[in-house]
Design a protein around this motif. Structure first.
Motif, PDB file in Angstrom:
ATOM      1  N   SER A  58      -1.432  10.831  -2.462  1.00 42.07           N
ATOM      2  CA  SER A  58      -0.977   9.447  -2.624  1.00 42.07           C
ATOM      3  C   SER A  58      -2.012   8.690  -3.452  1.00 42.07           C
ATOM      4  N   GLY A  60      -4.568   5.502  -3.829  1.00 40.89           N
ATOM      5  CA  GLY A  60      -5.303   4.512  -3.054  1.00 40.89           C
ATOM      6  C   GLY A  60      -5.146   3.133  -3.693  1.00 40.89           C
ATOM      7  N   ASP A  66      -9.418  -4.877   0.521  1.00 39.93           N
ATOM      8  CA  ASP A  66      -8.544  -4.159   1.446  1.00 39.93           C
ATOM      9  C   ASP A  66      -8.124  -2.847   0.799  1.00 39.93           C
ATOM     10  N   ALA A  67      -7.932  -1.835   1.630  1.00 38.87           N
ATOM     11  CA  ALA A  67      -7.556  -0.533   1.074  1.00 38.87           C
ATOM     12  C   ALA A  67      -6.458   0.103   1.908  1.00 38.87           C
ATOM     13  N   TYR A  68      -5.507   0.699   1.225  1.00 43.83           N
ATOM     14  CA  TYR A  68      -4.449   1.449   1.884  1.00 43.83           C
ATOM     15  C   TYR A  68      -3.893   2.464   0.911  1.00 43.83           C
ATOM     16  N   LYS A  69      -3.085   3.389   1.413  1.00 44.12           N
ATOM     17  CA  LYS A  69      -2.496   4.435   0.563  1.00 44.12           C
ATOM     18  C   LYS A  69      -1.066   4.049   0.222  1.00 44.12           C
ATOM     19  N   SER A  70      -0.625   4.505  -0.932  1.00 46.83           N
ATOM     20  CA  SER A  70       0.726   4.174  -1.385  1.00 46.83           C
ATOM     21  C   SER A  70       1.299   5.360  -2.148  1.00 46.83           C
ATOM     22  N   SER A 107      -6.507   5.690  -8.005  1.00 43.45           N
ATOM     23  CA  SER A 107      -6.569   4.404  -7.293  1.00 43.45           C
ATOM     24  C   SER A 107      -6.009   3.286  -8.148  1.00 43.45           C
ATOM     25  N   TYR A 129     -12.738   4.158   1.136  1.00 47.95           N
ATOM     26  CA  TYR A 129     -11.413   4.302   0.534  1.00 47.95           C
ATOM     27  C   TYR A 129     -10.942   5.751   0.584  1.00 47.95           C
TER      28      TYR A 129
END
Lengths: 211, 208
Positions: A58, A60, A66-70, A107, A129
């Motif tokens: 995925s 990053g 802020d960090a999240y996966k998509s 990312s 991350y």
């Protein structure tokens, strides 16, 4: 009075001319022309010494800290493009459990402030991350052997592709070294239709990046 | 002997100037010009090679006598060029970008104009001029959409020649057409000059 009026008219005409006839560079750029492609590499690394790679499942998203996966269609297009051009460069895609020589993280980075974007700044929280555990090196850290920065002046994003040395973690003092980075900035990024051509531009200017 | 020489050096040019004094002496004229500019030398080779059709110049000139005018001039010129996408290499880093250079110049010059046929009522009056002063330079450079700007002030010298054509035989207004060579040293960002050739056409008329 007539003298003053003549001078005033001349000044007004000049002002109209200046404001009307100056070519504004940003208004003369297409989305493609607005983009810049930056690649950085560790000059000490021989990219021919690596054989296999694996890419993250995925993307990053690093959004102002802020960090999240998509993994939407756009993200998948970038992952596919990176995989495609790594294969074209002669590297073999393997599962991450098969101890790949190279790991690739993609990312999306969003900044809402302006100034200088320093890689070390963003890199200093890289472990947050991208947990090294993902690459099978839980508890290890990341290392960045070169300094780089990118100047930006607008509040938009960048797409970053990081190539990590998983083959030499032990000899790199237990650090996953970043050995190559590609950064795309400008208008029209995060676009499914142009993802391939954007990633291609990074690989085209990195002729040394091949097996 | 020394004092005679000194006096001669100071006063002979003034004597020369005032010997041409005629009826128009003391008149102030407004001059307005459209200006086309062609970058030259290092300016053309390293910064912007395109000519600029976006410029004007104008000023006030004091008619000292039939043959000599003294003036204060200013103007504006906009230069712009976009270069095709190129990869720029540095140690360990490569940047692919479309490079755009944008320069605006605003000179402020003191000018002396010599009209060799000013005492004759010819329909075409040639002139030569020399000017010196400052040039305000607004230089923006963009890699893609990411730009940086640098503003500075440089010395500027200008040599020019052209013709003036009165609207009628006895008119003190008229057209003018001429060329100027502009010398502008500029030593920032590895560049050496912003020299140019200006071609101008315009009108002049007395300020009554």
């Amino acid at each position: 009075m007539r003298k003053i009026m003549s001078l005033f008219s001349a000044v007004v005409l000049a002002a109209l001319f200046i404001t009307g006839c100056t070519k504004e560079p940003l208004n003369n750029l297409t989305n493609e022309e607005s983009r810049i492609y930056i690649t950085n590499r560790d000059s000490a690394v021989n990219f021919n010494s690596y054989t296999t790679f694996s890419i993250s499942d995925s993307v990053g998203v690093i959004d102002n800290g802020d960090a999240y996966k998509s993994l939407n269609a756009v993200d998948q297009a970038y992952l596919n493009a990176v995989t495609k051009y790594m294969k074209q460069a002669g590297y073999t895609l393997v599962e991450k459990g098969q101890k790949p020589d190279l790991g690739i993280n993609v990312s999306r980075i969003y900044q809402t402030s302006t100034g200088v974007m320093s890689y070390p700044d963003y890199w200093s929280y890289y472990g947050g991350y991208w947990d090294p555990y993902y690459w099978g090196y839980g508890g290890f850290g990341y290392g960045m052997p070169f300094y780089a920065y990118s100047v930006y002046s607008i509040t938009e994003g960048a797409l970053s592709i990081d190539l990590l040395d998983l083959k030499n973690v032990a000899t790199n003092k237990d650090k996953i070294q970043l050995i190559w980075n590609g950064l795309i900035r400008g208008s029209g990024i995060f676009n499914e239709a142009t993802a391939d051509s954007q990633v291609k531009a990074l690989f085209d200017q990195s002729a040394y990046l091949h097996k | 002997m020394k004092s005679v020489l000194k006096t001669s050096i100071i006063y002979l040019p003034l004597l020369f100037i005032f010997s041409f004094a005629r009826a128009q002496q003391g008149e102030v004229k407004l001059e307005l010009n459209y200006n086309y500019s062609l970058p030259l030398g290092g300016f053309k080779n390293n910064v912007i090679s395109n000519g600029s059709a976006r410029g004007f110049a104008g000023g006030l000139k004091y008619v000292l006598n039939d043959k000599i005018d003294l003036g204060i001039y200013t103007g504006f010129q906009d230069y712009y060029q976009k270069y095709p996408r190129t990869v720029y290499h540095s140690d360990g880093q490569d940047i692919s970008a479309v490079l755009s250079n944008s320069i605006q110049t605003v000179p402020l010059l003191g000018k002396v104009m010599f009209n060799p046929m000013g005492d004759k009522k010819a329909m075409i009056q040639p002139y030569v001029s020399f000017a010196a002063g400052i040039n305000m330079i607004f230089f923006s450079q963009y890699l893609g959409e990411f730009g940086s700007a640098q503003n500075s002030v440089s010395f500027m010298a200008q040599a020019g020649a052209g013709v003036q054509i009165p609207f009628s035989k006895w008119s003190r207004s008229g057209f003018q057409l001429g060329v100027n060579y502009n010398y502008v040293p500029y030593s920032k960002n590895g560049y050496d000059n912003l020299n140019s050739l200006g071609i101008h056409a315009g009108v002049h008329f007395p300020m009554r």
